[in-house]
Design a protein around this motif. Structure first.
Motif, mmCIF file in Angstrom:
data_model
loop_
_atom_site.group_PDB
_atom_site.id
_atom_site.type_symbol
_atom_site.label_atom_id
_atom_site.label_comp_id
_atom_site.label_asym_id
_atom_site.label_seq_id
_atom_site.Cartn_x
_atom_site.Cartn_y
_atom_site.Cartn_z
ATOM 1 N N LEU A 108 -6.898 9.496 8.222
ATOM 2 C CA LEU A 108 -6.967 9.569 6.759
ATOM 3 C C LEU A 108 -6.401 10.891 6.274
ATOM 4 O O LEU A 108 -7.044 11.924 6.363
ATOM 5 N N GLN A 109 -5.171 10.851 5.784
ATOM 6 C CA GLN A 109 -4.529 12.033 5.250
ATOM 7 C C GLN A 109 -3.905 11.684 3.905
ATOM 8 O O GLN A 109 -3.407 10.589 3.706
ATOM 9 N N ARG A 110 -3.963 12.635 2.991
ATOM 10 C CA ARG A 110 -3.365 12.459 1.672
ATOM 11 C C ARG A 110 -2.577 13.712 1.318
ATOM 12 O O ARG A 110 -2.900 14.816 1.759
ATOM 13 N N PHE A 148 -18.876 6.158 2.825
ATOM 14 C CA PHE A 148 -18.522 5.422 4.042
ATOM 15 C C PHE A 148 -17.010 5.307 4.115
ATOM 16 O O PHE A 148 -16.382 4.660 3.279
ATOM 17 N N MET A 149 -16.407 5.955 5.122
ATOM 18 C CA MET A 149 -14.954 6.057 5.177
ATOM 19 C C MET A 149 -14.362 5.460 6.451
ATOM 20 O O MET A 149 -13.233 5.775 6.824
ATOM 21 N N GLY A 195 -9.866 3.398 -1.321
ATOM 22 C CA GLY A 195 -8.822 3.308 -2.331
ATOM 23 C C GLY A 195 -7.743 2.296 -1.980
ATOM 24 O O GLY A 195 -7.903 1.477 -1.070
ATOM 25 N N PRO A 196 -6.620 2.342 -2.688
ATOM 26 C CA PRO A 196 -5.565 1.340 -2.502
ATOM 27 C C PRO A 196 -4.887 1.380 -1.139
ATOM 28 O O PRO A 196 -4.197 0.449 -0.759
#
Length: 204
Positions: A82-84, A139-140, A145-146
């Motif tokens: 999970l990187q943004r 909770f990930m 999100g999209p």
């Protein structure tokens, strides 16, 4: 292909580890599975459910749902996935994030946060904690999100169907090297070295 198969297989491995360590949770799951509702309109026999549990059958398993969520909370698999990237300068809780900054989310710090997952100790395996509505980003395991995991629903139904079939037939006990060979490694996915369990045929 790797994302679809390896992650589900790893999640199932963690599930068997948990069941070997928590016979009370195993018993609750087996009791729920043994009382599966049968839709007479579909003419589904008990034998067919045992061999090939169908989608409309396993969706009735509320404790199974909580169990799987708790497995994935305590043992998130894609912690590095999970990187943004910030598209513009922004401030998050007083922290300045410049445009172009790559942000990596650490699932463990979120999934073991006492404020998010209390009042019970988040280091204790407790499926019932998922009865309480939490923050939407608490909770990930599948991201959020999209751009969350596109295979989330498929992975969850795979796990439910396999565990339903397995636990109707077998009881899971700790193997001789359950703890010594568990050793979690974080590479592309967060995986255990090996899961040593025993499968004991249930009495019918």
């Amino acid at each position: 292909m790797a994302a679809g198969y390896e992650t589900t297989a790893t999640a199932l491995a963690y599930a068997t580890y948990v069941l070997a360590k928590h016979p009370d949770v195993l018993k609750k799951l087996q009791d729920e599975i043994d009382q599966l509702p049968i839709d007479s309109d579909d003419n589904i026999s008990d034998e067919k459910i045992k061999e090939h549990p169908e989608y409309n059958v396993v969706t009735h398993l509320s404790y199974m749902d909580m169990f799987i969520l708790e497995v994935l909370r305590m043992y998130p698999i894609g912690n590095s996935g999970l990187q943004r990237c910030a598209m513009e300068d922004t401030v998050v809780q007083g922290i300045n994030i410049e445009k172009g900054t790559s942000v990596h989310a650490d699932f463990y710090s979120i999934h073991y946060d006492r404020e998010l997952w209390g009042p019970d100790d988040p280091y204790i395996f407790l499926p019932e904690r998922h009865k309480i509505k939490r923050h939407p980003m608490a909770f990930m395991a599948f991201g959020a999100g999209p751009r969350n995991c596109i295979g989330m629903r498929f992975a969850l139904i795979e796990m439910k169907m396999l565990l339903t079939r397995l636990l109707r037939e077998y009881t899971i006990l700790p193997g001789e090297h359950l703890e010594s060979n568990f050793n979690i490694h974080e590479e592309l996915f967060v995986v255990p070295e090996a899961i040593w369990i025993k499968l004991v045929k249930r009495e019918t």
